[in-house]
Motif scaffolding. Structure first.
Motif, short mmCIF file in Angstrom:
data_model
loop_
_atom_site.label_atom_id
_atom_site.label_comp_id
_atom_site.label_asym_id
_atom_site.label_seq_id
_atom_site.Cartn_x
_atom_site.Cartn_y
_atom_site.Cartn_z
N GLU A 51 0.86 -1.27 0.01
CA GLU A 51 -0.01 0.03 0.01
C GLU A 51 0.84 1.15 -0.11
OE1 GLU A 51 -2.94 -0.17 2.98
OE2 GLU A 51 -3.61 -2.21 2.54
N VAL A 52 1.88 1.26 0.70
CA VAL A 52 2.85 2.56 0.65
C VAL A 52 3.51 2.51 -0.70
CG1 VAL A 52 5.27 3.40 1.59
CG2 VAL A 52 3.67 2.16 3.14
N ARG A 53 3.65 1.51 -1.14
CA ARG A 53 4.50 1.80 -2.73
C ARG A 53 3.78 2.23 -3.72
NH1 ARG A 53 8.94 -0.27 -5.60
NH2 ARG A 53 8.52 -0.22 -7.73
N ARG A 54 2.21 1.60 -3.53
CA ARG A 54 1.09 2.16 -4.52
C ARG A 54 0.75 3.64 -4.28
NH1 ARG A 54 -3.03 3.94 -4.43
NH2 ARG A 54 -3.20 3.83 -1.94
N ALA A 55 0.78 4.10 -2.91
CA ALA A 55 0.36 5.32 -2.79
C ALA A 55 1.67 6.50 -3.27
CB ALA A 55 0.48 5.48 -1.19
N LEU A 56 2.76 5.98 -3.04
CA LEU A 56 4.06 6.79 -3.39
C LEU A 56 4.00 6.96 -4.94
CD1 LEU A 56 6.76 5.88 -0.88
CD2 LEU A 56 5.58 7.93 -1.09
N GLU A 57 3.65 5.88 -5.75
CA GLU A 57 3.49 5.61 -7.07
C GLU A 57 2.45 6.54 -7.69
OE1 GLU A 57 3.34 1.61 -7.93
OE2 GLU A 57 5.53 1.30 -7.95
N GLN A 58 1.42 6.75 -6.96
CA GLN A 58 0.34 7.48 -7.27
C GLN A 58 0.61 8.98 -6.89
OE1 GLN A 58 -2.74 6.60 -8.77
NE2 GLN A 58 -2.84 8.90 -9.14
N LEU A 59 1.44 9.20 -6.00
CA LEU A 59 1.67 10.67 -5.79
C LEU A 59 2.76 10.93 -7.02
CD1 LEU A 59 1.84 13.13 -3.94
CD2 LEU A 59 3.89 11.97 -2.74
N ALA A 60 3.63 10.12 -7.05
CA ALA A 60 4.58 10.44 -8.46
C ALA A 60 3.83 10.72 -9.66
CB ALA A 60 5.68 9.16 -8.41
N HIS A 61 2.80 9.78 -9.80
CA HIS A 61 2.17 9.82 -11.24
C HIS A 61 1.22 11.23 -11.01
CE1 HIS A 61 -1.41 9.27 -13.86
NE2 HIS A 61 -0.46 8.84 -14.49
N ASP A 62 0.71 11.78 -10.06
CA ASP A 62 -0.07 12.82 -9.96
C ASP A 62 0.80 14.10 -10.14
OD1 ASP A 62 -2.16 11.48 -9.59
OD2 ASP A 62 -2.39 11.78 -7.39
N HIS A 63 2.10 14.01 -9.73
CA HIS A 63 3.32 15.10 -9.49
C HIS A 63 4.59 14.64 -10.14
CE1 HIS A 63 0.23 17.61 -7.45
NE2 HIS A 63 -0.11 16.56 -6.78
N PRO A 64 4.64 14.62 -11.35
CA PRO A 64 5.75 14.11 -12.04
C PRO A 64 7.28 14.96 -11.80
CG PRO A 64 4.37 14.85 -13.70
CD PRO A 64 3.54 14.99 -12.32
N PHE A 65 7.11 15.91 -11.07
CA PHE A 65 8.40 16.44 -10.36
C PHE A 65 9.07 15.77 -9.45
CE2 PHE A 65 4.95 18.10 -7.91
CZ PHE A 65 5.35 17.83 -6.62
N LEU A 66 8.51 14.74 -8.94
CA LEU A 66 9.18 13.94 -7.89
C LEU A 66 10.12 13.07 -8.61
CD1 LEU A 66 6.05 12.51 -5.71
CD2 LEU A 66 7.56 14.46 -5.28
N LEU A 67 11.43 13.28 -7.93
CA LEU A 67 12.73 12.51 -8.55
C LEU A 67 12.55 11.06 -8.04
CD1 LEU A 67 15.38 15.08 -8.05
CD2 LEU A 67 14.16 14.18 -10.18
N THR A 68 12.39 10.85 -6.70
CA THR A 68 12.66 9.38 -6.14
C THR A 68 11.96 9.40 -4.77
OG1 THR A 68 14.24 7.75 -5.70
CG2 THR A 68 14.83 9.92 -5.00
N SER A 69 11.39 8.15 -4.34
CA SER A 69 11.04 7.97 -3.20
C SER A 69 11.60 6.76 -2.53
CB SER A 69 9.36 7.93 -3.11
OG SER A 69 8.85 9.06 -3.67
N ARG A 70 11.79 6.55 -1.52
CA ARG A 70 12.34 5.51 -0.66
C ARG A 70 11.34 5.30 0.38
NH1 ARG A 70 18.46 5.75 0.86
NH2 ARG A 70 17.46 7.65 2.04
#
Length: 160
Positions: free
Chosen positions: A67-86
């Motif tokens: 769920e954490v991974r899916r949420a961070l991927e959704q955030l990155a999709h919504d905001h493509p300025f995100l470089l990386t999330s761990r």
């Protein structure tokens, strides 16, 4: 969608009011010459947007990794300025570049990011526990000297 400048609706151009323009007629946009900005002066370098490297750290009660991974991927999709999330079960780190006039503006946007997108991205109800905002020059200086986190490659969402 038609955009209305602030106060236009209150001055008779809105619903139920009268307007000097025919229905459907748009107001022509005009540009402002550079020398006309801010009372006739050229914009100061401090007034121009700059790039800031942001590292936002969040943590809280454990959540399923999937769920954490899916949420961070959704955030990155919504905001493509995100470089990386761990991420891990109970914490995550988001790194990205923000364009802002000054550090205060970049930090204010960063501090709102998690809360404003908690529902839309399905982010865990974690709190912000760390924030670093540095200018582009400092970021590159740190990398050149071997300090700080390595450049954000590979880009994306990754477990710790």
């Amino acid at each position: 969608m038609r955009r209305v400048r602030p106060g236009a609706a209150a001055s008779g151009g809105g619903i139920g009011g009268s307007s000097s323009r025919a229905a459907g007629e748009e107001r022509a946009l005009t540009s402002v010459a550079t020398g006309e900005l801010a009372g006739g002066r050229e914009p100061e370098p401090k007034d121009l947007p700059r790039l800031w490297h942001v590292t936002l750290s969040v943590s809280g009660e454990e959540a399923p990794l999937k769920e954490v991974r899916r949420a961070l991927e959704q955030l990155a999709h919504d905001h493509p300025f995100l470089l990386t999330s761990r991420y891990a079960h109970d914490h995550a780190e988001i790194r990205y570049w923000e364009e802002a006039r000054d550090l205060h503006d970049a930090a204010a946007v960063a501090l709102r990011l998690w809360g404003e997108h908690r529902q839309s991205a399905g982010l865990p109800p974690w709190e912000i526990v760390g924030l670093e905002v540095i200018d582009r020059e400092t970021y590159h200086q740190r990398i050149a000297e071997g300090y700080g986190p390595p450049p954000a490659t590979p880009v994306g969402v990754h477990p710790y």
